[in-house]
Design a protein around this motif. Structure first.
Motif, PDB file in Angstrom:
ATOM      1  N   GLN A 335      28.550  44.111  45.405  1.00 44.39           N
ATOM      2  CA  GLN A 335      29.872  43.665  45.833  1.00 44.39           C
ATOM      3  C   GLN A 335      30.919  43.920  44.753  1.00 44.39           C
ATOM      4  N   TYR A 336      32.169  44.060  45.206  1.00 49.41           N
ATOM      5  CA  TYR A 336      33.329  43.973  44.338  1.00 49.41           C
ATOM      6  C   TYR A 336      33.999  42.627  44.598  1.00 49.41           C
ATOM      7  N   HIS A 337      34.358  41.931  43.552  1.00 55.19           N
ATOM      8  CA  HIS A 337      35.166  40.714  43.678  1.00 55.19           C
ATOM      9  C   HIS A 337      36.517  41.017  43.042  1.00 55.19           C
ATOM     10  N   LEU A 338      37.538  41.023  43.877  1.00 56.29           N
ATOM     11  CA  LEU A 338      38.873  41.429  43.446  1.00 56.29           C
ATOM     12  C   LEU A 338      39.808  40.228  43.458  1.00 56.29           C
ATOM     13  N   ILE A 339      40.453  39.984  42.331  1.00 61.33           N
ATOM     14  CA  ILE A 339      41.440  38.909  42.194  1.00 61.33           C
ATOM     15  C   ILE A 339      42.810  39.562  42.066  1.00 61.33           C
ATOM     16  N   ARG A 340      43.696  39.289  43.018  1.00 64.24           N
ATOM     17  CA  ARG A 340      45.028  39.880  43.028  1.00 64.24           C
ATOM     18  C   ARG A 340      46.071  38.788  42.868  1.00 64.24           C
ATOM     19  N   MET A 341      46.872  38.866  41.800  1.00 64.06           N
ATOM     20  CA  MET A 341      47.909  37.882  41.559  1.00 64.06           C
ATOM     21  C   MET A 341      49.060  38.092  42.542  1.00 64.06           C
ATOM     22  N   VAL A 342      49.727  36.987  42.909  1.00 66.46           N
ATOM     23  CA  VAL A 342      50.862  37.033  43.833  1.00 66.46           C
ATOM     24  C   VAL A 342      52.150  37.049  43.011  1.00 66.46           C
ATOM     25  N   LYS A 343      52.906  38.147  43.094  1.00 66.36           N
ATOM     26  CA  LYS A 343      54.114  38.279  42.264  1.00 66.36           C
ATOM     27  C   LYS A 343      55.162  37.228  42.607  1.00 66.36           C
ATOM     28  N   SER A 344      55.314  36.907  43.895  1.00 70.05           N
ATOM     29  CA  SER A 344      56.347  35.949  44.303  1.00 70.05           C
ATOM     30  C   SER A 344      55.998  34.510  43.951  1.00 70.05           C
ATOM     31  N   ALA A 345      54.742  34.249  43.639  1.00 69.76           N
ATOM     32  CA  ALA A 345      54.291  32.913  43.236  1.00 69.76           C
ATOM     33  C   ALA A 345      53.220  33.100  42.173  1.00 69.76           C
ATOM     34  N   PRO A 346      53.601  33.220  40.895  1.00 71.00           N
ATOM     35  CA  PRO A 346      52.671  33.604  39.824  1.00 71.00           C
ATOM     36  C   PRO A 346      51.475  32.676  39.647  1.00 71.00           C
ATOM     37  N   ASN A 347      51.531  31.472  40.211  1.00 69.80           N
ATOM     38  CA  ASN A 347      50.389  30.568  40.091  1.00 69.80           C
ATOM     39  C   ASN A 347      49.330  30.807  41.174  1.00 69.80           C
ATOM     40  N   LEU A 348      49.618  31.705  42.129  1.00 71.54           N
ATOM     41  CA  LEU A 348      48.684  31.960  43.222  1.00 71.54           C
ATOM     42  C   LEU A 348      47.953  33.285  43.026  1.00 71.54           C
ATOM     43  N   PHE A 349      46.742  33.361  43.603  1.00 74.01           N
ATOM     44  CA  PHE A 349      46.007  34.620  43.603  1.00 74.01           C
ATOM     45  C   PHE A 349      45.143  34.724  44.852  1.00 74.01           C
ATOM     46  N   PHE A 350      44.990  35.965  45.331  1.00 74.77           N
ATOM     47  CA  PHE A 350      44.022  36.264  46.377  1.00 74.77           C
ATOM     48  C   PHE A 350      42.675  36.542  45.720  1.00 74.77           C
ATOM     49  N   TYR A 351      41.620  36.006  46.309  1.00 78.31           N
ATOM     50  CA  TYR A 351      40.255  36.317  45.887  1.00 78.31           C
ATOM     51  C   TYR A 351      39.572  36.989  47.068  1.00 78.31           C
ATOM     52  N   VAL A 352      39.074  38.203  46.870  1.00 73.01           N
ATOM     53  CA  VAL A 352      38.502  38.988  47.968  1.00 73.01           C
ATOM     54  C   VAL A 352      37.133  39.521  47.550  1.00 73.01           C
ATOM     55  N   ALA A 353      36.141  39.329  48.404  1.00 68.37           N
ATOM     56  CA  ALA A 353      34.797  39.876  48.189  1.00 68.37           C
ATOM     57  C   ALA A 353      34.599  41.051  49.139  1.00 68.37           C
ATOM     58  N   ILE A 354      34.180  42.216  48.587  1.00 69.73           N
ATOM     59  CA  ILE A 354      34.069  43.447  49.356  1.00 69.73           C
ATOM     60  C   ILE A 354      32.686  44.069  49.121  1.00 69.73           C
ATOM     61  N   LYS A 355      32.052  44.527  50.189  1.00 68.94           N
ATOM     62  CA  LYS A 355      30.765  45.213  50.058  1.00 68.94           C
ATOM     63  C   LYS A 355      30.968  46.580  49.403  1.00 68.94           C
ATOM     64  N   LYS A 356      30.131  46.893  48.426  1.00 71.95           N
ATOM     65  CA  LYS A 356      30.273  48.177  47.726  1.00 71.95           C
ATOM     66  C   LYS A 356      29.888  49.355  48.609  1.00 71.95           C
ATOM     67  N   ASP A 357      28.897  49.157  49.493  1.00 72.53           N
ATOM     68  CA  ASP A 357      28.403  50.296  50.261  1.00 72.53           C
ATOM     69  C   ASP A 357      29.321  50.677  51.414  1.00 72.53           C
ATOM     70  N   THR A 358      30.145  49.750  51.910  1.00 74.81           N
ATOM     71  CA  THR A 358      31.023  50.065  53.043  1.00 74.81           C
ATOM     72  C   THR A 358      32.503  50.004  52.685  1.00 74.81           C
ATOM     73  N   GLY A 359      32.851  49.409  51.567  1.00 72.30           N
ATOM     74  CA  GLY A 359      34.243  49.274  51.192  1.00 72.30           C
ATOM     75  C   GLY A 359      34.719  50.415  50.313  1.00 72.30           C
ATOM     76  N   ASN A 360      36.025  50.576  50.267  1.00 71.55           N
ATOM     77  CA  ASN A 360      36.667  51.560  49.399  1.00 71.55           C
ATOM     78  C   ASN A 360      37.590  50.796  48.464  1.00 71.55           C
ATOM     79  N   LEU A 361      37.251  50.764  47.174  1.00 71.84           N
ATOM     80  CA  LEU A 361      37.971  49.922  46.234  1.00 71.84           C
ATOM     81  C   LEU A 361      39.437  50.334  46.104  1.00 71.84           C
ATOM     82  N   ALA A 362      39.699  51.626  46.014  1.00 69.92           N
ATOM     83  CA  ALA A 362      41.084  52.086  45.863  1.00 69.92           C
ATOM     84  C   ALA A 362      41.919  51.709  47.078  1.00 69.92           C
ATOM     85  N   LEU A 363      41.360  51.922  48.269  1.00 64.82           N
ATOM     86  CA  LEU A 363      42.079  51.581  49.496  1.00 64.82           C
ATOM     87  C   LEU A 363      42.259  50.074  49.619  1.00 64.82           C
ATOM     88  N   ALA A 364      41.236  49.326  49.219  1.00 66.78           N
ATOM     89  CA  ALA A 364      41.322  47.869  49.267  1.00 66.78           C
ATOM     90  C   ALA A 364      42.443  47.362  48.360  1.00 66.78           C
TER      91      ALA A 364
END
Length: 377
Positions: A335-364
């Motif tokens: 898996q990839y676990h991706l944490i993306r900060m929210v620019k409009s609210a710096p205290n917030l972040f998205f946490y996303v779990a993605i399968k390595k075999d079916t996901g595309n990290l760059a596109l994600a």
């Protein structure tokens, strides 16, 4: 001489813990109980200064024991032992009357240190009853199925739990989430825990964390409008180190929950996405989740990753880097676990779990950037 009661149904473990703590804390008297009923008998014979209890036990389990303690005028300091635990959970239950939250297998030295702190606080006059919110959180973490009968003065309400989630609530003429919102806001109620009983219908569909947040938000609004007596309110349940009422009220007033739900739904459209969450790394509050599996609890994952973000923010500050963190990538075997900060609210972040075999990290990353940019909070 302070007295501590240790409660666990495994005799060998119980004897080992008492022996180890007796050596680490020579000025303390230790008592033993193998389940909640035996512990209550011990407490009737002699009060104790602190109580260390497991949650899953026969006869009377730890939840029933805690429910009984809430009805006592001067309950002991409580340390809970369980198979689940995070740093955020430990902080919030500590604030709400439970001295500590220790994960099994037990670190004996850590338990001894927690007892020293709990006994020192008690000697200094600190003592607080276990809050209803904290108790409900424990039921959720342990995926407990039960029925709670909760009494506040002349009012009596009931909450049905299935696998750690409230599925039915009733108080007076109210049912469902409206009834749950009333019950959750009660201050220092009496709690009676009964065996699981399936309700005739499911009237509550919100998850437990959202239910607690909504209840306190509604009562805060009613208090400001002067429609709720002050005596019926309780402190909101917050994981922030600041004032609980100030932190939770500010967060809930500014969050657009409908837009958050839309954004999380869009995240699930990312190819290979297993699940996602939106969390506040400063307070530790999880604002919403989607996806996941029965063995992959996204609320626990989001709470744990607030520590990752905090550590990174601290490192950036210590290095005096004049940079902003855009995302954090954690790569596992599958898996990839991706944490993306929210620019409009710096205290917030998205946490996303993605399968390595079916996901595309760059596109994600590209899609998550678009979703994050359109999030309105």
């Amino acid at each position: 001489m302070p007295t501590v009661l240790i409660v666990d149904d495994e005799s060998f473990f119980l004897d080992s813990v008492v022996e180890g703590l007796s050596a680490a804390l020579p000025g303390v008297t230790f008592l033993k109980a193998h389940h909640g009923e035996e512990a209550l008998h011990q407490l009737e014979r002699s009060p104790v200064d602190a109580l260390v209890t497991d949650l899953k036990m026969p006869v009377v389990d730890g939840f029933q024991l805690l429910a009984q303690l809430t009805q006592r005028p001067a309950p002991p300091a409580v340390i809970v032992m369980t198979a689940f635990g995070t740093a955020d959970i430990e902080r919030r239950v500590r604030r709400h009357g439970i001295a500590d939250y220790i994960e099994k297998p037990i670190d004996l030295q850590a338990l001894a240190n927690s007892l020293r702190q709990a006994l020192a606080q008690r000697a200094g006059g600190y003592l607080q009853g276990i809050s209803l919110s904290s108790f409900l959180q424990l039921l959720g973490l342990e995926r407990k199925s039960c029925r709670l009968v909760i009494r506040q003065a002349a009012q009596v309400g009931e909450l049905w739990f299935e696998q750690g989630q409230v599925v039915h609530a009733v108080v007076g003429d109210l049912q469902g989430e409206a009834a749950a919102h009333v019950i959750v806001a009660w201050e220092s109620p009496e709690i009676a825990l009964h065996p699981a009983a399936r309700p005739s219908q499911r009237t509550v569909h919100a998850d437990l964390d959202q239910l607690l947040l909504d209840a306190h938000r509604l009562f805060d609004e009613q208090q400001r409008e002067g429609t709720v007596p002050q005596a019926t309110l309780t402190e909101p349940f917050s994981m922030d180190e600041a004032s609980p009422r100030q932190s939770t009220t500010t967060s809930q007033e500014t969050y657009n929950m409908a837009n958050i739900k839309e954004s999380l739904t869009a995240v699930m459209d990312i190819e290979g996405c297993i699940g996602a969450a939106l969390a506040d790394w400063k307070s530790g509050m999880c604002l919403g989740t989607i996806g996941g599996t029965p063995t992959y609890n996204l609320e626990i994952a989001a709470a744990g990753n607030t520590e990752v973000v905090r550590a990174k923010m601290k490192a950036v500050a210590n290095l005096n880097l004049k940079e902003t963190v855009e995302d954090i990538l954690i790569t596992l075997d599958t898996q990839y676990h991706l944490i993306r900060m929210v620019k409009s609210a710096p205290n917030l972040f998205f946490y996303v779990a993605i399968k390595k075999d079916t996901g595309n990290l760059a596109l994600a990353r590209h899609k998550l950037n678009q979703i994050e940019s359109s999030l309105v909070v």
